[in-house]
Structures are given as C-alpha cells and as structure tokens.
Design a protein around this motif. Structure first.
Motif, short mmCIF file in Angstrom:
data_model
loop_
_atom_site.label_atom_id
_atom_site.label_comp_id
_atom_site.label_asym_id
_atom_site.label_seq_id
_atom_site.Cartn_x
_atom_site.Cartn_y
_atom_site.Cartn_z
N GLU A 227 53.66 31.66 1.90
CA GLU A 227 54.79 31.57 0.98
C GLU A 227 55.62 32.86 1.03
OE1 GLU A 227 55.73 30.32 -3.67
OE2 GLU A 227 53.68 30.73 -3.03
N THR A 228 56.93 32.69 1.09
CA THR A 228 57.83 33.84 1.13
C THR A 228 57.89 34.50 -0.25
OG1 THR A 228 59.20 32.85 2.86
CG2 THR A 228 60.18 34.62 1.56
N GLN A 229 57.62 35.81 -0.28
CA GLN A 229 57.64 36.54 -1.54
C GLN A 229 58.88 37.43 -1.68
OE1 GLN A 229 53.98 38.61 -2.40
NE2 GLN A 229 52.69 36.86 -1.88
N SER A 230 59.44 37.81 -0.57
CA SER A 230 60.62 38.67 -0.58
C SER A 230 61.32 38.54 0.76
CB SER A 230 60.20 40.12 -0.84
OG SER A 230 61.31 40.96 -0.99
N ALA A 231 62.64 38.67 0.76
CA ALA A 231 63.39 38.53 2.01
C ALA A 231 64.62 39.43 1.97
CB ALA A 231 63.79 37.08 2.26
N LEU A 232 65.15 39.71 3.14
CA LEU A 232 66.28 40.63 3.26
C LEU A 232 67.09 40.30 4.49
CD1 LEU A 232 67.81 43.37 2.72
CD2 LEU A 232 66.05 44.45 4.14
N PHE A 233 68.41 40.32 4.33
CA PHE A 233 69.32 40.31 5.47
C PHE A 233 69.88 41.71 5.61
CE2 PHE A 233 73.84 39.70 6.96
CZ PHE A 233 73.49 39.55 8.30
N MET A 234 69.56 42.37 6.73
CA MET A 234 70.03 43.73 6.98
C MET A 234 70.89 43.76 8.24
SD MET A 234 66.53 45.51 8.51
CE MET A 234 67.36 47.04 8.93
N VAL A 235 71.77 44.76 8.31
CA VAL A 235 72.64 44.94 9.48
C VAL A 235 72.64 46.41 9.85
CG1 VAL A 235 74.11 42.96 8.96
CG2 VAL A 235 74.70 45.21 8.03
N TRP A 236 73.12 46.73 11.05
CA TRP A 236 73.19 48.12 11.48
C TRP A 236 74.22 48.30 12.57
CZ3 TRP A 236 68.82 45.03 12.28
CH2 TRP A 236 68.63 44.58 13.60
N ASP A 237 74.65 49.55 12.72
CA ASP A 237 75.43 49.96 13.89
C ASP A 237 74.71 51.16 14.51
OD1 ASP A 237 76.10 52.11 12.24
OD2 ASP A 237 78.07 51.31 11.73
N ILE A 266 63.14 49.91 6.93
CA ILE A 266 63.40 51.28 7.37
C ILE A 266 62.79 51.52 8.74
CG2 ILE A 266 62.87 53.70 6.89
CD1 ILE A 266 63.10 52.97 3.88
N LYS A 267 61.55 51.07 8.93
CA LYS A 267 60.91 51.26 10.24
C LYS A 267 61.67 50.54 11.33
CE LYS A 267 56.73 49.99 8.90
NZ LYS A 267 55.27 49.71 9.01
N LYS A 268 62.16 49.35 11.04
CA LYS A 268 62.94 48.62 12.05
C LYS A 268 64.26 49.35 12.33
CE LYS A 268 65.04 44.26 13.36
NZ LYS A 268 64.45 44.36 14.72
N ALA A 269 64.91 49.80 11.26
CA ALA A 269 66.20 50.48 11.41
C ALA A 269 66.07 51.76 12.24
CB ALA A 269 66.78 50.80 10.04
N SER A 270 64.92 52.43 12.13
CA SER A 270 64.73 53.71 12.85
C SER A 270 64.80 53.54 14.36
CB SER A 270 63.39 54.33 12.45
OG SER A 270 62.29 53.58 12.95
N LYS A 271 64.66 52.31 14.84
CA LYS A 271 64.74 52.05 16.28
C LYS A 271 66.20 51.91 16.75
CE LYS A 271 60.35 49.55 16.07
NZ LYS A 271 59.67 48.24 16.23
N HIS A 272 67.11 51.82 15.79
CA HIS A 272 68.51 51.56 16.13
C HIS A 272 69.47 52.67 15.71
CE1 HIS A 272 67.60 47.36 17.21
NE2 HIS A 272 66.84 47.34 16.14
N CYS A 273 69.12 53.41 14.66
CA CYS A 273 70.07 54.37 14.10
C CYS A 273 69.33 55.44 13.31
CB CYS A 273 71.09 53.66 13.21
SG CYS A 273 70.33 52.67 11.90
N LYS A 274 70.08 56.37 12.73
CA LYS A 274 69.47 57.53 12.07
C LYS A 274 69.44 57.42 10.56
CE LYS A 274 69.69 62.58 11.95
NZ LYS A 274 70.40 63.80 12.40
N THR A 275 70.34 56.66 9.96
CA THR A 275 70.52 56.65 8.51
C THR A 275 70.27 55.25 7.94
OG1 THR A 275 72.15 58.42 8.70
CG2 THR A 275 72.15 57.18 6.65
N PHE A 276 69.73 55.21 6.71
CA PHE A 276 69.49 53.94 6.02
C PHE A 276 70.25 53.98 4.70
CE2 PHE A 276 67.21 50.80 3.50
CZ PHE A 276 66.92 49.81 4.43
N ASP A 277 71.09 52.97 4.48
CA ASP A 277 71.96 52.88 3.31
C ASP A 277 71.48 51.73 2.42
OD1 ASP A 277 74.03 52.57 1.46
OD2 ASP A 277 75.59 53.03 2.92
N PHE A 278 71.14 52.06 1.17
CA PHE A 278 70.67 51.04 0.23
C PHE A 278 71.81 50.24 -0.39
CE2 PHE A 278 66.76 53.38 0.59
CZ PHE A 278 65.77 52.47 0.30
#
Length: 319
Positions: A227-237, A266-278
């Motif tokens: 069962e899905t407990q939490s989900a997120l759509f994230m994007v990056w450049d 955050i761990k996924k984003a670290s493979k693509h870019c340097k900064t994480f924006d909430f």
C-alpha cells in the motif's frame, strides 16, 4: 523566427535558465493557454535578458500571472563573462528597464510573477512602480555528500527515517504513472475536505514531459502489504532538484513514510545536481518541518503591478 522559436534555441544552449523558465516547461504547463517570451539583445545581437510569461484574460482584464505548478518565473539576465559588481548592477538596470518597457507595450492590467532567488535586485521594477513581496523557500545548498546531509537533519527526522527503514518501508520509482499519482493526490485532498487546485491535464502534461526528458520522477513509499503511504513528483535541472508535488497519506503519518520519502528524494537528486529545494511555504507548520532537514531559508521576490481598479480587486481576492 518567432520569439518562442528563438527562446527554444536559447534554452538549448544556456545553462543558467532555471527549470521553471525553460521552453519545454512553459510548453507543458501552459498547454492550451497563451504564453510568450520577452527577449532583449545588445547592439551585437547578443541576448541580454529573457522573461517568459503566461498571458491570460478575465473580466475584460489582461494579465500576466504564474503558470500552474511553477514556483518562480520572470526575468533572467544573461551576463557577459567576467562582469564586475558595478557592471552587473548597471547591466541589470539597463536591461531590466528594457524588459519593463516591453511589458508596458503588452498593455496588461495585472502583472504578477515570482522571480528566481538568483534575482536579488528588483530595483528597476521598483523604480517603474512595481511592488514586491518577500517569500521564502528552503534549500539544502549542497547535497553532494548525502552522509553529511543526513547529519544535519534534526534528531527527530533521523529517528523517523530509521523507524521507517526498520519497519520495511520501501522506495518505488515511477511505479505510479502520472495519472495514477494524480488520482492518489486528488483522493488525499478530497479526504481532507479540500478542493484539488492542480488541474489534471496540466499535471499529466508536465509529468510526462519531465519523465521523457529524464528530469523528473514519481517516487512512492510502500508498506510490506504494497500500500502506498507517501508519494512525490520531483523535478530537477543541472543545478537544483525541486520537491514539487508531495502526496502524504495522514493515515500513515506515524510510520515515518513522508520523512523517508524526502530522504530518498535527496539521495536521488544528488546524482543529478547540487541543491535541493523544498519549494517553500509561508505556512508556519510547514516551515518548521522543512527547517528540521537542515535547510537554509532563502528569500525570493513576488513582483506585481495592477493598472486598473478591477485588476486590483481581483488581485486582492486571489491573494
């Protein structure tokens, strides 16, 4: 060549244009609507500033407002190399005024755009009679070392992540389609007795475009029963990742799923870019949660101007 055709070429070769102002982003979130872009050039034909905008009308009023699912938009300066601080301010004054003159030529009744945090100087707009409201987002400025990032989390956030991992919660990537994610998000909104503010068509257009370009992902946290407990759509450049559309089921608020989801993002984003924006919020409870991830509060400007009584009234009620 139209402005939009030229802008597509500019976006293809420029790395300083934020994702929310990219040609492909505007095409996705403004599908079925009218958008265009202001482009200024120096005497050599070099691009000096760009400003994409969504143009609409209501009650006989023409307006420029923020596109859906878009945190910031507005002016982007294209500086020459090795520019000094004095030269930078003079450059922004000259080309800011030129962009403002182009906005005036559109004869709009309401202007409202959120500028990127990278645009700290809004004086040309102040001098031209625009207003400014400071808004805040929350950044982790360097996510390259995720072990160090984790150490900056509050002890409460760290405990929630460890609890979720002990309880066997697992990450799934792109298991939900854009339509399935939207349906999940919409059900959670309705359960709270609220109205969904994100149009389904706009979301699916954007999500499909981001996934196709490899600049977005739909992450979900599942329990051992699937069962899905939490989900997120994230994007990056190339510079930053954005916590764009979260969907957290309150029935699982004590399992640690939302916090684990942020950590995995955050761990996924670290493979693509340097900064994480909430993505920011002016809500006190949300600010407190974001702050516990070791973020830096970062200001950005909402720039506005109304040119008619009807526009002022409409703007007041919209806010």
């Amino acid at each position: 060549m139209t402005n939009k055709e030229e802008y597509q070429q500019i976006c293809d070769r420029c790395t300083n244009i934020p994702i929310y102002s990219q040609y492909w982003w505007m095409e996705a979130v403004c599908a079925g609507k009218s958008w265009d872009v202001i482009i200024t050039h120096d005497s050599n034909g070099t691009v000096t500033a760009t400003l994409p905008y969504l143009l609409g009308s209501k009650l006989g009023q023409r307006f420029i407002v923020m596109p859906p699912l878009t945190q910031t938009n507005g002016i982007c300066y294209h500086y020459p190399a090795n520019i000094s601080e004095h030269e930078r301010l003079a450059f922004e004054k000259k080309w800011g005024f030129e962009v403002i003159n182009r906005i005036k030529q559109l004869k709009i009744d309401l202007y409202l755009q959120n500028f990127s945090p990278a645009v700290s100087n809004w004086l040309p707009f102040y001098w031209a009679g625009f207003q400014q409201t400071t808004r805040y987002t929350y950044l982790i400025k360097d996510i390259s070392n995720t072990d160090e990032v984790f150490k900056q989390f509050s002890s409460a956030k760290q405990r929630q992540i460890r609890k979720a991992e002990r309880n066997g919660l697992t990450l799934k990537e792109n298991q939900l389609s854009p339509a399935q994610f939207y349906g999940y998000h919409n059900r959670l909104i309705e359960r709270k007795g609220e109205k969904e503010e994100i149009a389904e068509t706009a979301f699916i257009h954007l999500a499909e475009a981001a996934l196709k370009r490899g600049q977005g992902a739909i992450l979900s946290i599942e329990g051992d029963n699937g069962e899905t407990q939490s989900a997120l759509f994230m994007v990056w450049d190339d510079s930053c990742a954005y916590y764009l559309v979260p969907a957290n089921d309150r029935n699982f608020s004590t399992t640690g799923a939302p916090t684990l989801l942020v950590w995995e993002a955050i761990k996924k984003a670290s493979k693509h870019c340097k900064t994480f924006d909430f993505e920011g919020s002016m809500a006190e409870s949300i600010e407190n949660s974001y702050n516990q991830f070791g973020t830096t509060q970062t200001a950005y400007s909402e720039i506005s101007k109304t040119n008619s009584c009807i526009a002022r009234i409409w703007f007041h009620f919209q806010r």
